[in-house]
Design a protein around this motif. Sequence first.
Motif, PDB file in Angstrom:
ATOM      1  N   LYS A  26      71.158  38.633  34.461  1.00  0.00           N
ATOM      2  CA  LYS A  26      70.351  39.231  35.527  1.00  0.00           C
ATOM      3  C   LYS A  26      68.863  39.135  35.188  1.00  0.00           C
ATOM      4  N   ALA A  27      68.531  39.431  33.954  1.00  0.00           N
ATOM      5  CA  ALA A  27      67.130  39.367  33.526  1.00  0.00           C
ATOM      6  C   ALA A  27      66.598  37.933  33.613  1.00  0.00           C
ATOM      7  N   GLN A  28      67.393  36.962  33.203  1.00  0.00           N
ATOM      8  CA  GLN A  28      66.965  35.560  33.277  1.00  0.00           C
ATOM      9  C   GLN A  28      66.748  35.141  34.724  1.00  0.00           C
ATOM     10  N   LEU A  29      67.648  35.553  35.591  1.00  0.00           N
ATOM     11  CA  LEU A  29      67.528  35.207  37.003  1.00  0.00           C
ATOM     12  C   LEU A  29      66.289  35.861  37.619  1.00  0.00           C
TER      13      LEU A  29
ATOM     14  N   MET B 284      63.566  36.753  36.014  1.00  0.00           N
ATOM     15  CA  MET B 284      62.395  36.066  35.454  1.00  0.00           C
ATOM     16  C   MET B 284      62.163  34.740  36.179  1.00  0.00           C
ATOM     17  N   ARG B 285      63.227  34.021  36.440  1.00  0.00           N
ATOM     18  CA  ARG B 285      63.119  32.736  37.151  1.00  0.00           C
ATOM     19  C   ARG B 285      62.539  32.955  38.548  1.00  0.00           C
ATOM     20  N   LEU B 286      63.021  33.976  39.232  1.00  0.00           N
ATOM     21  CA  LEU B 286      62.523  34.290  40.580  1.00  0.00           C
ATOM     22  C   LEU B 286      61.060  34.744  40.541  1.00  0.00           C
ATOM     23  N   LEU B 287      60.703  35.516  39.524  1.00  0.00           N
ATOM     24  CA  LEU B 287      59.304  35.939  39.380  1.00  0.00           C
ATOM     25  C   LEU B 287      58.387  34.764  39.151  1.00  0.00           C
ATOM     26  N   GLU B 288      58.778  33.877  38.239  1.00  0.00           N
ATOM     27  CA  GLU B 288      57.949  32.717  37.914  1.00  0.00           C
ATOM     28  C   GLU B 288      57.794  31.781  39.105  1.00  0.00           C
ATOM     29  N   ALA B 289      58.820  31.743  39.958  1.00  0.00           N
ATOM     30  CA  ALA B 289      58.760  30.884  41.138  1.00  0.00           C
ATOM     31  C   ALA B 289      58.015  31.565  42.290  1.00  0.00           C
ATOM     32  N   GLY B 290      57.704  32.852  42.125  1.00  0.00           N
ATOM     33  CA  GLY B 290      57.010  33.582  43.181  1.00  0.00           C
ATOM     34  C   GLY B 290      57.948  34.090  44.270  1.00  0.00           C
ATOM     35  N   SER B 291      59.227  34.022  44.023  1.00  0.00           N
ATOM     36  CA  SER B 291      60.223  34.457  45.009  1.00  0.00           C
ATOM     37  C   SER B 291      60.495  35.949  44.954  1.00  0.00           C
ATOM     38  N   LEU B 292      60.126  36.587  43.867  1.00  0.00           N
ATOM     39  CA  LEU B 292      60.379  38.000  43.670  1.00  0.00           C
ATOM     40  C   LEU B 292      59.074  38.661  43.248  1.00  0.00           C
ATOM     41  N   LYS B 293      58.738  39.750  43.903  1.00  0.00           N
ATOM     42  CA  LYS B 293      57.541  40.523  43.555  1.00  0.00           C
ATOM     43  C   LYS B 293      57.992  41.871  43.028  1.00  0.00           C
ATOM     44  N   LEU B 294      57.455  42.248  41.859  1.00  0.00           N
ATOM     45  CA  LEU B 294      57.830  43.555  41.295  1.00  0.00           C
ATOM     46  C   LEU B 294      56.643  44.484  41.242  1.00  0.00           C
TER      47      LEU B 294
ATOM     48  N   ARG C  26      58.848  43.249  31.001  1.00  0.00           N
ATOM     49  CA  ARG C  26      58.898  44.717  31.097  1.00  0.00           C
ATOM     50  C   ARG C  26      59.172  45.155  32.526  1.00  0.00           C
ATOM     51  N   ALA C  27      58.534  44.489  33.483  1.00  0.00           N
ATOM     52  CA  ALA C  27      58.764  44.814  34.891  1.00  0.00           C
ATOM     53  C   ALA C  27      60.222  44.535  35.267  1.00  0.00           C
ATOM     54  N   VAL C  28      60.760  43.437  34.782  1.00  0.00           N
ATOM     55  CA  VAL C  28      62.170  43.099  35.047  1.00  0.00           C
ATOM     56  C   VAL C  28      63.072  44.175  34.465  1.00  0.00           C
ATOM     57  N   ASP C  29      62.814  44.592  33.244  1.00  0.00           N
ATOM     58  CA  ASP C  29      63.642  45.619  32.611  1.00  0.00           C
ATOM     59  C   ASP C  29      63.593  46.934  33.385  1.00  0.00           C
ATOM     60  N   GLU C  30      62.403  47.280  33.907  1.00  0.00           N
ATOM     61  CA  GLU C  30      62.255  48.530  34.653  1.00  0.00           C
ATOM     62  C   GLU C  30      62.900  48.466  36.033  1.00  0.00           C
ATOM     63  N   LYS C  31      62.850  47.312  36.691  1.00  0.00           N
ATOM     64  CA  LYS C  31      63.286  47.205  38.085  1.00  0.00           C
ATOM     65  C   LYS C  31      64.662  46.561  38.271  1.00  0.00           C
ATOM     66  N   SER C  32      65.315  46.193  37.203  1.00  0.00           N
ATOM     67  CA  SER C  32      66.568  45.437  37.351  1.00  0.00           C
ATOM     68  C   SER C  32      67.657  46.229  38.074  1.00  0.00           C
ATOM     69  N   LYS C  33      67.622  47.546  37.970  1.00  0.00           N
ATOM     70  CA  LYS C  33      68.647  48.368  38.630  1.00  0.00           C
ATOM     71  C   LYS C  33      68.504  48.372  40.150  1.00  0.00           C
ATOM     72  N   LEU C  34      67.342  47.955  40.639  1.00  0.00           N
ATOM     73  CA  LEU C  34      67.100  47.958  42.084  1.00  0.00           C
ATOM     74  C   LEU C  34      67.744  46.765  42.793  1.00  0.00           C
TER      75      LEU C  34
ATOM     76  N   SER D  75      70.947  43.824  43.047  1.00  0.00           N
ATOM     77  CA  SER D  75      72.289  43.400  42.632  1.00  0.00           C
ATOM     78  C   SER D  75      72.229  41.928  42.253  1.00  0.00           C
ATOM     79  N   MET D  76      73.196  41.508  41.467  1.00  0.00           N
ATOM     80  CA  MET D  76      73.271  40.107  41.064  1.00  0.00           C
ATOM     81  C   MET D  76      73.458  39.218  42.278  1.00  0.00           C
ATOM     82  N   ASP D  77      74.269  39.662  43.225  1.00  0.00           N
ATOM     83  CA  ASP D  77      74.505  38.854  44.438  1.00  0.00           C
ATOM     84  C   ASP D  77      73.217  38.659  45.239  1.00  0.00           C
ATOM     85  N   ALA D  78      72.419  39.730  45.366  1.00  0.00           N
ATOM     86  CA  ALA D  78      71.160  39.624  46.109  1.00  0.00           C
ATOM     87  C   ALA D  78      70.197  38.660  45.401  1.00  0.00           C
ATOM     88  N   LEU D  79      70.145  38.753  44.094  1.00  0.00           N
ATOM     89  CA  LEU D  79      69.273  37.858  43.324  1.00  0.00           C
ATOM     90  C   LEU D  79      69.725  36.407  43.447  1.00  0.00           C
TER      91      LEU D  79
END
Length: 98
Positions: free
Chosen positions: A83-86, A88-98, A54-62, A64-68
């Motif tokens: 984009k959503a899969q990427l 999620m992968r970054l969230l699970e790895a702790g690389s992205l905080k939402l 849900r957090a990914v769906d809400e914040k995905s517009k913030l 870009s694919m290149d930044a991710l």
Amino acid sequence: GRATIKSIEQSKPKVKAVARAVISGDEELNMLRKRIIELEVENKEMDIWIQRRRAVDEKSKLYSMDALKDMARMDGLPVGGTKAQLMMRLLEAGSLKL
């Protein structure tokens, strides 16, 4: 006398069957309790995944694919997928905080 001995001999199989049922019943209960614990753990993990999604769906517009992809490369993560899969992968790895 003989009638009592005969009665005892005849009841032995029934007593053994009841004993087996009680023992296997305990084993079955223990197996069911273990399965309940496994399902509770799985349910908690699924709740976390749903919150992240849900957090990914809400914040995905913030993002870009290149930044991710750059974030994923910096952390040695695969960059493929949607984009959503990427995210999620970054969230699970702790690389992205939402």
